[in-house]
Design an enzyme around this catalytic site. Structure first.
Site, PDB file in Angstrom:
ATOM      1  N   GLU A   1      16.778  30.665  44.760  1.00 56.06           N
ATOM      2  CA  GLU A   1      15.556  31.463  45.471  1.00 56.06           C
ATOM      3  C   GLU A   1      16.260  32.750  45.471  1.00 56.06           C
ATOM      4  O   GLU A   1      15.282  33.661  45.304  1.00 56.06           O
ATOM      5  CB  GLU A   1      16.033  30.879  47.220  1.00 56.06           C
ATOM      6  CG  GLU A   1      15.074  29.559  47.460  1.00 56.06           C
ATOM      7  CD  GLU A   1      14.484  29.502  49.357  1.00 56.06           C
ATOM      8  OE1 GLU A   1      13.980  29.873  49.386  1.00 56.06           O
ATOM      9  OE2 GLU A   1      14.871  28.944  48.964  1.00 56.06           O
TER      10      GLU A   1
ATOM     11  N   HIS B   1      32.096   9.032  40.159  1.00 55.82           N
ATOM     12  CA  HIS B   1      31.429   7.329  39.981  1.00 55.82           C
ATOM     13  C   HIS B   1      30.686   7.501  39.594  1.00 55.82           C
ATOM     14  O   HIS B   1      29.394   6.413  38.829  1.00 55.82           O
ATOM     15  CB  HIS B   1      31.523   6.794  41.385  1.00 55.82           C
ATOM     16  CG  HIS B   1      32.726   6.322  41.905  1.00 55.82           C
ATOM     17  ND1 HIS B   1      33.448   5.348  42.232  1.00 55.82           N
ATOM     18  CD2 HIS B   1      33.180   7.375  42.893  1.00 55.82           C
ATOM     19  CE1 HIS B   1      34.577   5.667  42.812  1.00 55.82           C
ATOM     20  NE2 HIS B   1      34.010   6.042  43.168  1.00 55.82           N
TER      21      HIS B   1
ATOM     22  N   LYS C   1       1.892  27.087  47.063  1.00 53.52           N
ATOM     23  CA  LYS C   1       1.123  26.716  48.236  1.00 53.52           C
ATOM     24  C   LYS C   1      -0.111  27.681  48.005  1.00 53.52           C
ATOM     25  O   LYS C   1      -0.857  27.015  48.458  1.00 53.52           O
ATOM     26  CB  LYS C   1       2.076  27.997  49.226  1.00 53.52           C
ATOM     27  CG  LYS C   1       3.119  27.253  49.963  1.00 53.52           C
ATOM     28  CD  LYS C   1       3.846  28.338  50.720  1.00 53.52           C
ATOM     29  CE  LYS C   1       5.431  27.619  51.447  1.00 53.52           C
ATOM     30  NZ  LYS C   1       5.646  28.772  52.219  1.00 53.52           N
TER      31      LYS C   1
END
Length: 344
Positions: free
Chosen positions: A234, A250, A339
């Site tokens: 951001e 892993h 948005k």
């Protein structure tokens, strides 16, 4: 002027040219915010068997931090929900923290209403908005925090009230908070823009410039690594990756065979003296990957200090890196655009 010379010469004036809305000032207020934010939402409540936190983005990271903080300190399980709907396990025996800095976060409001319907003990944190209106109407305890800043910059107000509330309720005892504030003040003196050669936050920003930052950590510090990633996204406007030891040993280490990783650079967040097995994994992983990485040590002997100093360092790095990238750290246009398209 070389990049290193420019980096070390970065002062307030140079940063303000890139940062007109003053993100650097908000970040440097972090120690003061922490001191001010340690306030309980309520002093008592009904009995509960589990804890849940709902919130998104800069308002949601506090839930990750709370889960980490309570992991080895409390018998209460902590569920963190970053979605519209609540998990089935959240019921009337749940203490539910609802966090939305703006008070208008769609996903959080949905979970908030569902928590009320399920009979949870609901406590809220917000600066305004629909969340405040509903809380007042339903007589739900809400801590109103200062407005006027970016939610991510107000992180202390969105995390520490939960810790203070649980201490007030007798769920835990917070060790070392005053020392944590002292450590944050020391970091502010060492890492603010007026400090040049010995400013390791500026050096880490220079190290990450032009790369895809990979932030690794382990156990209770893993949410701090995630915070770094989000702040680099951001504030610095950079793609970033986060993972944790020992799990990354892993699976993810194999992916470093792919040629695109030549643009990756690693920062490992760690304590001064991690357990021997973890330190060995960090060292051996660096050797096997054969890639340059930097270690950043968090400060303090208490977990609250380690979490908060780790966040503070990362926030400063992200603003210095934004300046190097010549991008304003405050606007988040892609988030705003999503948005707008969703709600128009």
């Amino acid at each position: 002027m070389s990049q290193k010379e420019y980096l070390m010469s970065l002062g307030y004036d140079e940063i303000r040219e890139i940062d007109p809305d003053g993100m650097i000032e908000d970040v440097l207020r972090f120690p003061e915010m922490c001191r001010d934010a340690f306030t309980p939402i309520v002093k008592e409540g009904r009995e509960f068997e589990k804890i849940a936190v709902v919130g998104m983005g800069g308002s949601g990271i506090g839930g990750d931090m709370l889960e980490s903080y309570l992991r080895y300190k409390s018998n209460y399980p902590v569920l963190v929900n970053k979605n519209y709907d609540l998990p089935k396990a959240i019921d009337e025996k749940t203490l539910l923290f609802v966090i939305s800095y703006s008070g208008n976060t769609e996903e959080t409001l949905s979970s908030f209403k569902e928590g009320i319907e399920r009979g949870c003990e609901v406590l809220a944190i917000s600066s305004n908005g629909e969340l405040k209106k509903i809380a007042n109407k339903k007589d739900i305890s809400l801590l109103e925090v200062p407005g006027g800043i970016q939610p991510r910059a107000g992180f202390p107000y969105l995390f520490l009230p939960m810790v203070a509330t649980l201490e007030e309720m007798g769920v835990l005892e917070v060790d070392g908070f005053d020392r944590a504030i002292s450590n944050l003040e020391k970091l502010k003196n060492r890492l603010n823009p007026s400090v040049d050669e010995d400013n390791f936050a500026k050096k880490i920003a220079g190290f990450l410039k032009g790369s895809i930052p990979v932030i690794y950590s382990y156990d209770e510090l893993s949410p701090v690594a995630y915070r770094w990633k989000c702040q680099l996204n951001e504030n610095s406007k950079m793609f970033s990756i986060m993972n944790e030891f020992p799990e990354l040993n892993h699976n993810e280490v194999v992916g470093w065979d792919y040629k695109l990783t030549r643009d990756f650079k690693i920062v490992v967040l760690k304590e001064k003296d991690p357990i021997e097995k973890m330190q060995k994994k960090i060292e051996v992983t660096g050797q096997v990957l054969d890639v340059e990485f930097k270690e950043v040590e968090v400060l303090g002997d208490s977990l609250i200090s380690k979490l908060m100093t780790g966040v503070f360092i990362g926030d400063l790095v992200s603003v210095y890196l934004a300046t190097l990238n010549e991008v304003d750290p405050t606007p988040v246009r892609r988030i705003d655009n999503i948005k707008e398209r969703l709600y128009d």
